[in-house]
Design a protein around this motif. Structure first.
Motif, PDB file in Angstrom:
ATOM      1  N   GLU A  82       0.002  -2.732  -3.630  1.00 35.78           N
ATOM      2  CA  GLU A  82      -1.033  -2.774  -4.669  1.00 35.78           C
ATOM      3  C   GLU A  82      -0.412  -2.620  -6.054  1.00 35.78           C
ATOM      4  OE1 GLU A  82      -4.334  -0.135  -3.934  1.00 35.78           O
ATOM      5  OE2 GLU A  82      -4.740  -1.031  -1.982  1.00 35.78           O
ATOM      6  N   THR A  83       0.645  -1.794  -6.129  1.00 29.23           N
ATOM      7  CA  THR A  83       1.328  -1.628  -7.419  1.00 29.23           C
ATOM      8  C   THR A  83       1.955  -2.952  -7.846  1.00 29.23           C
ATOM      9  OG1 THR A  83       1.775   0.675  -6.926  1.00 29.23           O
ATOM     10  CG2 THR A  83       3.159  -0.323  -8.595  1.00 29.23           C
ATOM     11  N   THR A  84       2.455  -3.713  -6.873  1.00 24.21           N
ATOM     12  CA  THR A  84       3.155  -4.964  -7.190  1.00 24.21           C
ATOM     13  C   THR A  84       2.196  -6.136  -7.427  1.00 24.21           C
ATOM     14  OG1 THR A  84       4.768  -4.184  -5.578  1.00 24.21           O
ATOM     15  CG2 THR A  84       5.081  -6.416  -6.389  1.00 24.21           C
ATOM     16  N   CYS A  85       1.068  -6.127  -6.768  1.00 26.99           N
ATOM     17  CA  CYS A  85       0.179  -7.304  -6.766  1.00 26.99           C
ATOM     18  C   CYS A  85      -0.348  -7.655  -8.161  1.00 26.99           C
ATOM     19  CB  CYS A  85      -1.014  -7.031  -5.834  1.00 26.99           C
ATOM     20  SG  CYS A  85      -2.227  -8.358  -5.872  1.00 26.99           S
ATOM     21  N   PRO A  86      -0.094  -8.878  -8.639  1.00 28.05           N
ATOM     22  CA  PRO A  86      -0.571  -9.244  -9.978  1.00 28.05           C
ATOM     23  C   PRO A  86      -2.074  -9.560 -10.012  1.00 28.05           C
ATOM     24  CG  PRO A  86       0.657 -11.070  -8.996  1.00 28.05           C
ATOM     25  CD  PRO A  86       0.706  -9.946  -8.007  1.00 28.05           C
ATOM     26  N   SER A  87      -2.689  -9.713  -8.825  1.00 25.01           N
ATOM     27  CA  SER A  87      -4.113 -10.110  -8.802  1.00 25.01           C
ATOM     28  C   SER A  87      -5.037  -8.929  -8.538  1.00 25.01           C
ATOM     29  CB  SER A  87      -4.351 -11.151  -7.705  1.00 25.01           C
ATOM     30  OG  SER A  87      -3.506 -12.235  -7.887  1.00 25.01           O
ATOM     31  N   GLY A  88      -4.476  -7.731  -8.415  1.00 24.06           N
ATOM     32  CA  GLY A  88      -5.316  -6.539  -8.217  1.00 24.06           C
ATOM     33  C   GLY A  88      -6.046  -6.530  -6.889  1.00 24.06           C
ATOM     34  N   VAL A  89      -5.423  -7.051  -5.827  1.00 18.04           N
ATOM     35  CA  VAL A  89      -6.093  -7.058  -4.518  1.00 18.04           C
ATOM     36  C   VAL A  89      -6.267  -5.610  -4.025  1.00 18.04           C
ATOM     37  CG1 VAL A  89      -5.861  -7.752  -2.091  1.00 18.04           C
ATOM     38  CG2 VAL A  89      -5.214  -9.339  -3.907  1.00 18.04           C
ATOM     39  N   ASN A  90      -7.481  -5.288  -3.591  1.00 16.72           N
ATOM     40  CA  ASN A  90      -7.783  -3.942  -3.078  1.00 16.72           C
ATOM     41  C   ASN A  90      -7.334  -3.902  -1.612  1.00 16.72           C
ATOM     42  OD1 ASN A  90      -8.848  -1.501  -2.288  1.00 16.72           O
ATOM     43  ND2 ASN A  90     -10.891  -1.885  -3.136  1.00 16.72           N
ATOM     44  N   TYR A  91      -6.014  -3.876  -1.447  1.00 16.31           N
ATOM     45  CA  TYR A  91      -5.439  -4.050  -0.111  1.00 16.31           C
ATOM     46  C   TYR A  91      -5.830  -2.924   0.854  1.00 16.31           C
ATOM     47  CZ  TYR A  91      -2.157  -4.024   3.700  1.00 16.31           C
ATOM     48  OH  TYR A  91      -1.631  -3.971   4.950  1.00 16.31           O
ATOM     49  N   HIS A  92      -5.813  -1.663   0.378  1.00 17.69           N
ATOM     50  CA  HIS A  92      -6.051  -0.560   1.323  1.00 17.69           C
ATOM     51  C   HIS A  92      -7.452  -0.634   1.930  1.00 17.69           C
ATOM     52  CE1 HIS A  92      -7.785   1.331  -2.303  1.00 17.69           C
ATOM     53  NE2 HIS A  92      -8.498   2.050  -1.462  1.00 17.69           N
ATOM     54  N   GLN A  93      -8.418  -1.021   1.089  1.00 16.15           N
ATOM     55  CA  GLN A  93      -9.786  -1.131   1.609  1.00 16.15           C
ATOM     56  C   GLN A  93      -9.875  -2.302   2.597  1.00 16.15           C
ATOM     57  OE1 GLN A  93     -12.112   0.820   1.660  1.00 16.15           O
ATOM     58  NE2 GLN A  93     -14.010  -0.281   1.995  1.00 16.15           N
ATOM     59  N   LEU A  94      -9.169  -3.369   2.264  1.00 14.52           N
ATOM     60  CA  LEU A  94      -9.149  -4.534   3.153  1.00 14.52           C
ATOM     61  C   LEU A  94      -8.553  -4.156   4.509  1.00 14.52           C
ATOM     62  CD1 LEU A  94      -9.744  -7.555   3.255  1.00 14.52           C
ATOM     63  CD2 LEU A  94      -7.535  -7.985   2.183  1.00 14.52           C
ATOM     64  N   LEU A  95      -7.488  -3.366   4.473  1.00  9.17           N
ATOM     65  CA  LEU A  95      -6.857  -2.966   5.739  1.00  9.17           C
ATOM     66  C   LEU A  95      -7.785  -2.057   6.551  1.00  9.17           C
ATOM     67  CD1 LEU A  95      -3.934  -3.390   7.125  1.00  9.17           C
ATOM     68  CD2 LEU A  95      -3.954  -0.909   6.945  1.00  9.17           C
ATOM     69  N   HIS A  96      -8.446  -1.104   5.860  1.00 12.22           N
ATOM     70  CA  HIS A  96      -9.411  -0.243   6.578  1.00 12.22           C
ATOM     71  C   HIS A  96     -10.452  -1.114   7.292  1.00 12.22           C
ATOM     72  CE1 HIS A  96      -8.237   3.796   5.633  1.00 12.22           C
ATOM     73  NE2 HIS A  96      -8.302   3.637   4.332  1.00 12.22           N
ATOM     74  N   LEU A  97     -10.964  -2.114   6.564  1.00 11.12           N
ATOM     75  CA  LEU A  97     -11.996  -2.983   7.149  1.00 11.12           C
ATOM     76  C   LEU A  97     -11.416  -3.808   8.295  1.00 11.12           C
ATOM     77  CD1 LEU A  97     -13.604  -4.153   3.783  1.00 11.12           C
ATOM     78  CD2 LEU A  97     -14.679  -2.639   5.480  1.00 11.12           C
ATOM     79  N   GLY A  98     -10.192  -4.294   8.091  1.00  7.38           N
ATOM     80  CA  GLY A  98      -9.538  -5.094   9.135  1.00  7.38           C
ATOM     81  C   GLY A  98      -9.367  -4.285  10.419  1.00  7.38           C
ATOM     82  N   ARG A  99      -8.927  -3.036  10.278  1.00  5.20           N
ATOM     83  CA  ARG A  99      -8.746  -2.199  11.474  1.00  5.20           C
ATOM     84  C   ARG A  99     -10.094  -1.890  12.133  1.00  5.20           C
ATOM     85  NH1 ARG A  99      -4.469   2.362   9.335  1.00  5.20           N
ATOM     86  NH2 ARG A  99      -2.573   1.139   9.528  1.00  5.20           N
ATOM     87  N   CYS A 307       3.798   8.398  -2.272  1.00 10.52           N
ATOM     88  CA  CYS A 307       3.087   7.118  -2.507  1.00 10.52           C
ATOM     89  C   CYS A 307       1.692   7.376  -3.045  1.00 10.52           C
ATOM     90  CB  CYS A 307       2.974   6.333  -1.199  1.00 10.52           C
ATOM     91  SG  CYS A 307       4.566   5.958  -0.492  1.00 10.52           S
ATOM     92  N   THR A 308       1.036   8.424  -2.533  1.00  9.75           N
ATOM     93  CA  THR A 308      -0.330   8.706  -2.993  1.00  9.75           C
ATOM     94  C   THR A 308      -0.345   9.086  -4.467  1.00  9.75           C
ATOM     95  OG1 THR A 308       0.058  10.838  -1.893  1.00  9.75           O
ATOM     96  CG2 THR A 308      -1.486   9.322  -0.846  1.00  9.75           C
ATOM     97  N   LEU A 309       0.780   9.624  -4.967  1.00  7.15           N
ATOM     98  CA  LEU A 309       0.847   9.993  -6.379  1.00  7.15           C
ATOM     99  C   LEU A 309       1.182   8.762  -7.239  1.00  7.15           C
ATOM    100  CD1 LEU A 309       0.679  12.668  -8.076  1.00  7.15           C
ATOM    101  CD2 LEU A 309       3.165  12.667  -8.092  1.00  7.15           C
ATOM    102  N   GLN A 310       2.208   7.972  -6.792  1.00 11.02           N
ATOM    103  CA  GLN A 310       2.640   6.861  -7.657  1.00 11.02           C
ATOM    104  C   GLN A 310       1.827   5.582  -7.470  1.00 11.02           C
ATOM    105  OE1 GLN A 310       6.535   5.102  -7.021  1.00 11.02           O
ATOM    106  NE2 GLN A 310       6.871   6.255  -5.138  1.00 11.02           N
ATOM    107  N   HIS A 311       1.412   5.275  -6.230  1.00 10.60           N
ATOM    108  CA  HIS A 311       0.674   4.016  -6.024  1.00 10.60           C
ATOM    109  C   HIS A 311      -0.842   4.241  -5.903  1.00 10.60           C
ATOM    110  CE1 HIS A 311       4.577   2.319  -5.384  1.00 10.60           C
ATOM    111  NE2 HIS A 311       4.776   2.986  -4.257  1.00 10.60           N
ATOM    112  N   GLY A 312      -1.226   5.437  -5.426  1.00  9.98           N
ATOM    113  CA  GLY A 312      -2.658   5.713  -5.217  1.00  9.98           C
ATOM    114  C   GLY A 312      -3.303   6.238  -6.495  1.00  9.98           C
TER     115      GLY A 312
END
Ligand code: SF4
Ligand code: SF4
Length: 410
Positions: A82-99, A307-312
């Protein structure tokens, strides 16, 4: 990424939300380079873009396979992508939903369900964790080395401040932290006392909910969040100036409480009100006048930013700026953006990958050649302490210890 939902999922709220989130991904793949599991395994399906494709496939076909679940479960939810993504994809929420959807379409095998239920039934409850740790210490001589290392040593507690102050904050205790690493909360009370701030605790608070949330038990996480909000809000409305959290994973979970209640406007509103008061300890102290916490002479420190501090929370700079201001000479290890392998319960579910990530992180931290290694999250601390050749502590414990030595000398 446009997605056509399978007829089976066309009315499913999670599938509809996932389809919306997928729209912002432009398949560029920038995220892949900074993904720790891709770096270890070299398989596109063990990187963020590959997992996003798998979720899309699941939505379009209405089917999930055991292999899909393996790749989704190997994700650390570290959010480096998420830190790297230039499009602001809400990846963590997507993964929660995927699982969640994968679990609906193809339930997990029984042994995994048992492991998850066991972790959910023990870790969020301090008394159970304490009892398990006590039994582990008794049986330590009989246990194999790997399990023996997982049992935290008993901490000797030092006196707590007895002074009351006009400024009061609530200090969140945490589940695993209050059971096996009480020294972190104790150090926080002493450090804040030096600034004229008194810490209040709420006896009936629960785990923040991060443990069940990581294990896809959303209802258990919601119930814990609801209970905590009802415990904390009256005290905050009554004058406590903040809810302070010393573990960055818990701080992130609490900050994201509103996302748990999007279907309940009253609770969502309370969770938003709570946000105005909830602060990770580094961010809180960063805003305070801290001359009473100044080190007498500079001290070197190697700092692993969770990670929760720097990326979250995206607030690692508050902590590093604060520590530099107080007189620490901070050293950041190479590959600082990569996870140490702790990641909630990941180290218990995927020990081989977690061990490899820890080995890399400890190599990077110890090659700096400093004895003082610090972090800011209970999961990272326990995971690194298991095999670190040097002491690893929460930075506030190091600060408390140094200030105490200074006071004793003066
Ligand atoms: S959250 Fe971490 S492990 Fe998961 S895909 Fe993103 S970078 Fe990789
Ligand atoms: S960097 Fe963002 S937009 Fe690009 S593939 Fe990864 S998630 Fe999608």
């Amino acid at each position: 990424m446009d997605t056509r939902l399978s007829a089976l999922l066309s009315n499913d709220a999670s599938a509809l939300e996932a389809r919306e989130l997928l729209l912002s991904c432009v398949h560029c793949g920038f995220c892949t380079a900074t993904c720790p599991t891709y770096q270890l395994l070299g398989d596109e399906l063990d990187g963020p873009r590959g997992r996003i494709y798998l979720i899309r496939q699941l939505l379009e076909s209405g089917r999930s396979s055991a292999q899909t679940r393996v790749h989704l479960d190997r994700c650390l939810l570290c959010r480096s992508c998420e830190t790297t993504c230039p499009s602001g994809v809400n990846y963590h929420q997507l993964l929660h939903l995927g699982r969640k959807l994968s679990g609906k379409l193809k339930p997990l095998p029984l042994p995994q369900r048992i492991l998850r239920a066991t972790l959910r039934g023990i870790l969020p409850y301090p008394r159970r964790v304490r009892a398990l740790a006590a039994m582990g210490r008794l049986a330590r001589p009989l246990l194999p080395g790997k399990i023996r290392n997982k049992i935290p040593a008993r901490q000797r507690r030092k006196p707590l401040p007895g002074t009351t102050h006009a400024r009061k904050v609530l200090l969140f205790q945490g589940c695993v932290q209050s059971a096996v690493a009480q020294g972190i909360n104790d150090a926080t009370r002493r450090v804040l006392d030096r600034l004229g701030i008194e810490c209040l605790t709420v006896a009936r608070e629960h785990c923040c909910g991060a443990v069940p949330h990581h294990l896809d038990a959303e209802n258990q996480a919601r119930e814990m969040a609801r209970h905590n909000i009802d415990q904390w809000l009256p005290l905050l409305r009554d004058g406590a100036e903040a809810l302070l959290i010393t573990s960055s994973a818990c701080a992130l979970e609490i900050q994201e409480y509103p996302q748990l209640f999007t279907d309940d406007p009253a609770l969502e509103q309370k969770a938003i009100e709570l946000l105005q008061h909830c602060q990770e300890i580094g961010s809180f102290l960063h805003k305070q006048e801290t001359k009473n916490l100044q080190l007498a002479k500079p001290r070197s420190m190697a700092f692993h930013a969770p990670c929760t501090l720097q990326h979250g929370l995206v607030s690692a700079e508050h902590t590093t700026d604060l520590l530099s201001r107080l007189g620490f000479e901070l050293h950041v290890p190479r590959d600082n953006h990569l996870c140490c392998g702790s990641a909630g319960t990941y180290s218990l579910q995927h020990p081989r990958l977690a061990d490899e990530l820890r080995r890399n992180k400890l190599d990077a931290l110890t090659e700096i050649g400093i004895d003082c290694i610090a972090s800011a999250n209970i999961g990272c601390l326990l995971h690194l302490q298991e095999t670190s050749p040097r002491p690893v502590k929460h930075w506030i414990e190091w600060l408390d210890e140094i200030l105490e030595q200074q006071s004793a000398r003066s």
